[in-house]
Design an enzyme around this catalytic site. Structure first.
Site, PDB file in Angstrom:
ATOM      1  N   GLU A   1      44.019  39.015  47.417  1.00 59.13           N
ATOM      2  CA  GLU A   1      45.226  39.120  46.587  1.00 59.13           C
ATOM      3  C   GLU A   1      46.380  38.283  47.121  1.00 59.13           C
ATOM      4  OE1 GLU A   1      42.722  42.616  45.499  1.00 59.13           O
ATOM      5  OE2 GLU A   1      43.316  41.685  47.398  1.00 59.13           O
TER       6      GLU A   1
ATOM      7  N   HIS B   1      43.676  54.199  44.177  1.00 64.76           N
ATOM      8  CA  HIS B   1      43.611  53.495  42.889  1.00 64.76           C
ATOM      9  C   HIS B   1      44.474  54.171  41.819  1.00 64.76           C
ATOM     10  CE1 HIS B   1      39.966  52.124  44.919  1.00 64.76           C
ATOM     11  NE2 HIS B   1      39.898  51.115  44.067  1.00 64.76           N
TER      12      HIS B   1
END
Length: 330
Positions: free
Chosen positions: A57, A126
């Protein structure tokens, strides 16, 4: 049209409109996207504009910021915003601040998008809502679509904006179908950044929310109307930063009660900001009760289904809090 389809249409239209636009992220190309938002785009636009990246990322977010500074318009997908934390230095220190630090000379037209907030059974790493995190940063614009028109109109507006824009979608909303107006089907359809929408008119209390939590607000409003005759007005914020304070104030002038609902944590959250605004604006003069906040529980989101449900806002909880605000709690 499903929210997923609306996002796909928005990407397709903007890729066709402007050849500076390109998409990058994990599995966005050959796999058609982890949530199929980028389905069909690789075949149509090729690998130079629909770019698969490694699972890094910080690397591909930095690439996106660099591309934006070089005159391109990148759309960077995070498979989940929970892992945008790996790239937060690139998003904030590089993306959000460069236009200001360059004295207005260097714009940074990059979009960071992907699923945010709670899904189902995906546990703490998450399930976090990053609205307040990114909403606190000068230099960023932060959007939170709910239905299909939001998804299309806000994403297209984000892509055309010269600033870094965060688009916080929700995984559980992707497959939900919503009606699309004739206007929304146009390739020129844009929604203004910084403007909320009243999605249900009411006169007794105002609920302010965004993203998937709006589903529970609507459920509560129906229950309150049928069971108690209580008329609830619901505001879909759409934009977290800038925040449409005026729409909230004008609604409270009518209803005299305000409840904020979010899936973020209670401390220093969006609801906290709305409470502060209620004290700092003319809204205070119209309130007949304290502002109520409904948030996620102050714990990492549990994995167990029963505990997860208890940790998040629900229609029953919202209805209970609205009644409490109206001094009608039994």
């Amino acid at each position: 049209m499903t929210v997923r389809e609306a996002l796909n249409v928005a990407l397709d239209e903007e890729l066709a409109r402007d050849d500076r636009v390109f998409v990058l992220g994990e599995e966005v190309a050959q796999y058609n996207g982890a949530y199929k938002v980028t389905k069909g785009l690789l075949d149509k636009y090729g690998p130079k504009r629909i770019v698969d990246t490694p699972i890094t990322e910080s690397g591909f977010a930095g690439l996106a910021v660099g591309a934006a500074l070089s005159g391109l318009v990148p759309i960077c997908e995070f498979m989940t915003f929970n892992f945008s934390m790996q790239a937060i230095d690139q998003i904030i220190n590089s993306g959000a601040k460069v236009h200001y630090m360059a004295g207005g000379i260097v714009p940074c037209p990059v979009v960071f998008r992907g699923p945010n907030g709670f899904a189902a059974g995906v546990a703490a790493q998450h399930s976090q809502d990053y609205s307040a995190w990114y909403g606190s940063i000068p230099g960023l614009k932060v959007l939170s679509p709910w239905d299909s028109e939001d998804a299309k109109g806000l994403l297209k507006a984000a892509i055309r904006d010269p600033n870094p824009v965060i688009v916080l979608e929700n995984e559980l909303q992707y497959g939900v179908k919503y009606p699309m107006s004739q206007e929304a089907m146009s390739s020129d359809f844009l929604l203004p950044i910084g403007k909320a929408k009243i999605i249900r008119e009411g006169k007794d209390a105002t609920i302010v929310s965004h993203s998937r939590s709006l589903n529970y607000c609507l459920e509560a409003a129906e229950k309150l109307q049928s069971d108690e005759g209580i008329s609830v007005e619901i505001i879909n914020l759409r934009s977290i930063r800038p925040l449409d304070v005026n729409t909230i104030v004008e609604s409270v002038k009518k209803t005299n009660h305000l409840i904020s609902v979010e899936s973020g944590f209670p401390h220093f959250g969006l609801g906290s900001e709305i409470c502060a605004i209620s004290m700092e604006t003319e809204m205070f003069d119209y309130l007949d009760a304290p502002v109520e906040r409904i948030t996620a529980a102050d714990v990492p989101t549990p994995y167990a289904e029963n505990l997860e449900a208890l940790s998040l806002p629900s229609g029953d909880l919202i209805a209970k809090v609205v009644k409490r605000s109206l001094y009608r709690q039994k």
